[in-house]
Design a protein around this motif. Structure first.
Motif, PDB file in Angstrom:
ATOM      1  N   GLN A 233     -84.768  80.565  15.302  1.00 12.36           N
ATOM      2  CA  GLN A 233     -83.337  80.787  15.520  1.00 12.36           C
ATOM      3  C   GLN A 233     -82.840  81.927  14.637  1.00 12.36           C
ATOM      4  O   GLN A 233     -82.079  82.791  15.098  1.00 12.36           O
ATOM      5  CB  GLN A 233     -82.563  79.504  15.226  1.00 12.36           C
ATOM      6  N   ASN A 234     -83.255  81.965  13.367  1.00 12.72           N
ATOM      7  CA  ASN A 234     -82.829  83.043  12.473  1.00 12.72           C
ATOM      8  C   ASN A 234     -83.386  84.392  12.926  1.00 12.72           C
ATOM      9  O   ASN A 234     -82.683  85.403  12.895  1.00 12.72           O
ATOM     10  CB  ASN A 234     -83.281  82.746  11.046  1.00 12.72           C
ATOM     11  N   LEU A 235     -84.667  84.435  13.340  1.00 17.39           N
ATOM     12  CA  LEU A 235     -85.267  85.705  13.752  1.00 17.39           C
ATOM     13  C   LEU A 235     -84.624  86.237  15.029  1.00 17.39           C
ATOM     14  O   LEU A 235     -84.305  87.426  15.138  1.00 17.39           O
ATOM     15  CB  LEU A 235     -86.775  85.526  13.948  1.00 17.39           C
ATOM     16  N   ILE A 236     -84.409  85.340  16.024  1.00 22.16           N
ATOM     17  CA  ILE A 236     -83.768  85.778  17.275  1.00 22.16           C
ATOM     18  C   ILE A 236     -82.317  86.166  17.006  1.00 22.16           C
ATOM     19  O   ILE A 236     -81.801  87.154  17.528  1.00 22.16           O
ATOM     20  CB  ILE A 236     -83.863  84.668  18.337  1.00 22.16           C
ATOM     21  N   GLY A 237     -81.626  85.361  16.179  1.00 27.11           N
ATOM     22  CA  GLY A 237     -80.229  85.659  15.857  1.00 27.11           C
ATOM     23  C   GLY A 237     -80.088  87.009  15.173  1.00 27.11           C
ATOM     24  O   GLY A 237     -79.151  87.768  15.464  1.00 27.11           O
ATOM     25  N   ASN A 238     -81.006  87.360  14.260  1.00 25.34           N
ATOM     26  CA  ASN A 238     -80.968  88.681  13.619  1.00 25.34           C
ATOM     27  C   ASN A 238     -81.187  89.792  14.633  1.00 25.34           C
ATOM     28  O   ASN A 238     -80.555  90.842  14.578  1.00 25.34           O
ATOM     29  CB  ASN A 238     -82.021  88.744  12.524  1.00 25.34           C
TER      30      ASN A 238
ATOM     31  N   ARG B 122     -78.097  94.796  16.671  1.00 23.92           N
ATOM     32  CA  ARG B 122     -78.442  95.518  17.907  1.00 23.92           C
ATOM     33  C   ARG B 122     -77.926  96.958  17.844  1.00 23.92           C
ATOM     34  O   ARG B 122     -76.995  97.270  17.082  1.00 23.92           O
ATOM     35  CB  ARG B 122     -77.841  94.812  19.113  1.00 23.92           C
ATOM     36  N   ALA B 123     -78.531  97.817  18.656  1.00 25.36           N
ATOM     37  CA  ALA B 123     -78.083  99.208  18.750  1.00 25.36           C
ATOM     38  C   ALA B 123     -76.842  99.282  19.627  1.00 25.36           C
ATOM     39  O   ALA B 123     -76.674  98.515  20.583  1.00 25.36           O
ATOM     40  CB  ALA B 123     -79.195 100.078  19.323  1.00 25.36           C
ATOM     41  N   ALA B 124     -75.966 100.220  19.301  1.00 20.67           N
ATOM     42  CA  ALA B 124     -74.695 100.320  20.024  1.00 20.67           C
ATOM     43  C   ALA B 124     -74.869 100.870  21.428  1.00 20.67           C
ATOM     44  O   ALA B 124     -74.033 100.620  22.301  1.00 20.67           O
ATOM     45  CB  ALA B 124     -73.722 101.196  19.226  1.00 20.67           C
ATOM     46  N   ASP B 125     -75.974 101.599  21.678  1.00 20.78           N
ATOM     47  CA  ASP B 125     -76.109 102.292  22.967  1.00 20.78           C
ATOM     48  C   ASP B 125     -77.015 101.565  23.952  1.00 20.78           C
ATOM     49  O   ASP B 125     -77.349 102.113  24.995  1.00 20.78           O
ATOM     50  CB  ASP B 125     -76.658 103.699  22.720  1.00 20.78           C
ATOM     51  N   ARG B 126     -77.435 100.342  23.647  1.00 24.96           N
ATOM     52  CA  ARG B 126     -78.293  99.626  24.587  1.00 24.96           C
ATOM     53  C   ARG B 126     -78.169  98.115  24.379  1.00 24.96           C
ATOM     54  O   ARG B 126     -77.846  97.646  23.291  1.00 24.96           O
ATOM     55  CB  ARG B 126     -79.756 100.045  24.430  1.00 24.96           C
ATOM     56  N   ALA B 127     -78.388  97.406  25.476  1.00 24.14           N
ATOM     57  CA  ALA B 127     -78.310  95.939  25.419  1.00 24.14           C
ATOM     58  C   ALA B 127     -79.512  95.390  24.643  1.00 24.14           C
ATOM     59  O   ALA B 127     -80.623  95.914  24.743  1.00 24.14           O
ATOM     60  CB  ALA B 127     -78.290  95.352  26.825  1.00 24.14           C
ATOM     61  N   PRO B 128     -79.301  94.342  23.859  1.00 29.30           N
ATOM     62  CA  PRO B 128     -80.418  93.781  23.079  1.00 29.30           C
ATOM     63  C   PRO B 128     -81.505  93.194  23.982  1.00 29.30           C
ATOM     64  O   PRO B 128     -81.222  92.508  24.959  1.00 29.30           O
ATOM     65  CB  PRO B 128     -79.759  92.687  22.247  1.00 29.30           C
ATOM     66  N   LEU B 129     -82.767  93.476  23.613  1.00 28.83           N
ATOM     67  CA  LEU B 129     -83.924  92.908  24.293  1.00 28.83           C
ATOM     68  C   LEU B 129     -84.858  92.345  23.222  1.00 28.83           C
ATOM     69  O   LEU B 129     -85.305  93.084  22.344  1.00 28.83           O
ATOM     70  CB  LEU B 129     -84.647  93.971  25.124  1.00 28.83           C
TER      71      LEU B 129
END
Length: 588
Positions: free
Chosen positions: A482-487, A492-499
């Protein structure tokens, strides 16, 4: 100025005058109210922390009592088996002696596995109490044992039973002994003397050592007659104990054959947790006592650490509260100045009005930014406000509820800090045994807990199929992912959706998990730093957090015997590597 504009200007001036008067009335009270609320919240925090410590103390006492009970159960069984062996040896030796006293061989009897490691002397007396044989003397000296309690008991009591004496000094050996005896019989059943096995009290109390009962613990065997048969302790008693009469205690109550109680020892004054059990078939009580201070040492150390944390957090909160009070006072002064300036500008030309509006907007932006930065620490006290509102629900008036509602907005960060600190301290004190858990279920649970954050960030979490089962604590492993995914979602980068991609491979004796993201990345010089507690790479105005999350991850992984590290390219994303041991009991 025209006649029509004059009343309008007078109305504006009157309105600003009323506003200035209101500011002057309420401005002095705002800092005091904020300071009082801060003190109240700190006091509530102390109360809640002390309540939690009291609950932990109860758990620690219960665990120590269970340990003492388990040790007493094993010690009672040990003494019971020793007594049985000695009684069997007595019966065997007596049968040999009664069969042919002249051919009785001490050598054959002495090497019997029933008693060779327990008794150091075999003695035989005749019906008048005179010494007939002793394994310590080649020729029996003239001695009379008719005054011994065991001799009189066998002589006067027709029953054939085992007698266990109180500690006494042996007349042949000169040592303090406990005599295990049985009556000798003539062919017609009449009393014909006593068969005796002499046993050192240490043989009955030497079952445990310091590793089991600690430096201040003790092991003791007491008779129903309250006479101490044997005692073993690392710390010697100030006065002789073996053979003394023990003061009244709960274990002498026949209605309580076993139990646990807390008591200050009458022997050496040490406070102990005492567990006792009555022996089957014998008038003896086995006791194991653990030093209370020693048993509670871990809790005392933890409570001291928690209280230090309380003091530190309280100092931070109070500093933040007084800073906000100072800011409120400064803002009120700035507001008063702005009101006066606006009143003056209202009477000037359009050019000066526009210029002053620009200045006013800049000042408001500055005040908002400063207020946001200084009030942010107050978020930490949100949980305490909630508890106060719940406990005093039936006693709060509307005005107090309103004040608490205002304060709760600024109290959230404190709650997060305390929760993270407690979470960090609890990692490794597992209350559940390790077991095999499907990694897919663990990760699904972590993703479910982050559902709101993932949805808000429009993130995608891709989990590989055929994940293995991993060995450990399900709660801690869920918190790790949960901590690793939450981080990964947070940074996240401002110019792309988180993956976020999660994969696992078997490498030797380990499962190698990777959590890969396409976020802002981490500089190589910070790879080790990010796992330190309270270590942050970004300001709180950019990313919220306490700097504890990755420290918790490292502690969880190390608690499970694993390793965690990072590979990353700034601006491209990061890969967190988690290597956990493969367990032989895990399924394929």
């Amino acid at each position: 100025m025209t006649a029509s504009a004059q009343p309008e200007a007078d109305g504006i001036g009157a309105a600003f005058g009323m506003l200035r008067a209101a500011v002057r009335v309420f401005q002095p009270r705002i800092p005091q109210a904020i300071a009082a609320l801060g003190v109240l919240l700190v006091a509530a925090g102390f109360t809640i922390a002390e309540h939690m410590l009291e609950h932990e103390r109860t758990l620690a006492v219960t665990a120590a009592e269970k340990d003492a009970s388990s040790l007493a159960r094993a010690y009672e069984e040990y003494v019971y088996q020793v007594v049985r062996r000695l009684d069997h040896a007595l019966s065997h030796l007596r049968d040999e002696y009664e069969h042919d006293p002249r051919e009785f061989s001490f050598r054959a009897g002495w090497h019997s596995p029933l008693h060779a490691d327990l008794a150091f002397q075999i003695v035989v007396t005749d019906a008048e109490g005179r010494l007939v044989l002793s394994s310590l003397a080649s020729e029996a000296p003239v001695m009379d044992f008719s005054d011994r309690a065991y001799f009189q008991a066998h002589r006067d009591d027709g029953e054939d039973r085992l007698y266990i004496s109180t500690p006494l000094v042996g007349r042949v050996s000169g040592q303090t002994t406990i005599q295990f005896t049985r009556r000798l019989r003539r062919p017609d059943g009449a009393f014909n003397g006593v068969m005796i096995l002499s046993v050192s009290p240490d043989k009955l109390a030497g079952y445990y050592g310091r590793a089991e009962v600690g430096l201040t613990g003790s092991v003791m065997l007491v008779g129903f007659d309250r006479v101490v048969r044997a005692r073993q302790a690392v710390m010697p008693a100030p006065t002789p104990v073996v053979g003394s009469v023990h003061p009244d205690r709960p274990f002498f109550n026949p209605a309580q054959p076993q139990g646990v109680f807390h008591s200050v020892s009458a022997i050496d004054g040490v406070a102990r947790i005492v567990a006792y059990r009555r022996l089957k078939e014998q008038p003896l009580i086995a006791l194991v006592a653990l030093g209370e201070a020693e048993a509670m040492a871990a809790f005392v150390e933890r409570s001291a650490a928690v209280r230090q944390a309380e003091a530190l957090v309280s100092a931070v909160v109070l500093a933040a509260v007084f800073a906000v009070a100072w800011l409120a006072q400064r803002q009120a002064r700035q507001q008063a100045w702005l009101v006066a300036a606006q009143a003056q500008l209202a009477r000037t030309e359009e050019r000066r009005t526009a210029e002053l509006q620009r200045s006013n907007a800049e000042l408001e932006a500055f005040a908002y930014a400063a207020s946001h930065d200084l009030r942010q620490p107050l978020r930490t006290i949100n949980s305490y406000l909630a508890l106060l509102e719940q406990d005093l629900a039936d006693r709060l008036d509307d005005e107090t509820r309103e004040y608490m509602a205002f304060a709760r907005t600024g109290a959230q960060r404190m709650d997060r800090l305390i929760v993270d600190l407690l979470e960090y301290s609890r990692v490794g004190r597992r209350s559940r045994p390790f077991a095999a858990h499907p990694a897919a279920d663990i990760i699904d649970g972590a993703v479910g807990n982050l559902e709101a954050a993932i949805g808000e960030a429009q993130a995608t979490v891709a989990v590989a199929g055929d994940l293995p089962a991993i060995w450990g604590d399900a709660g801690e492993l869920t918190r790790l992912f949960q901590n690793l995914i939450g981080n990964a979602v947070k940074y996240r980068a401002a110019d792309r959706a988180p993956l976020v991609r999660i994969d696992c491979r078997a490498k030797g004796a380990e499962w190698h998990f990777t959590v890969q993201d396409n976020g802002i990345g981490i500089a190589p010089g910070d790879f080790e730093r990010v796992f330190g507690i309270f270590q942050r790479l970004h300001g709180r105005d950019a990313y919220e957090g306490t700097g504890v999350g990755l420290a918790v991850c490292k502690k969880i992984v190390e608690h499970h015997g694993g390793r965690i590290w990072i590979t990353s390219e700034p601006g491209e994303g990061s890969v967190f590597h988690v290597a956990l041991p493969r367990h032989e009991e895990q399924g394929a």
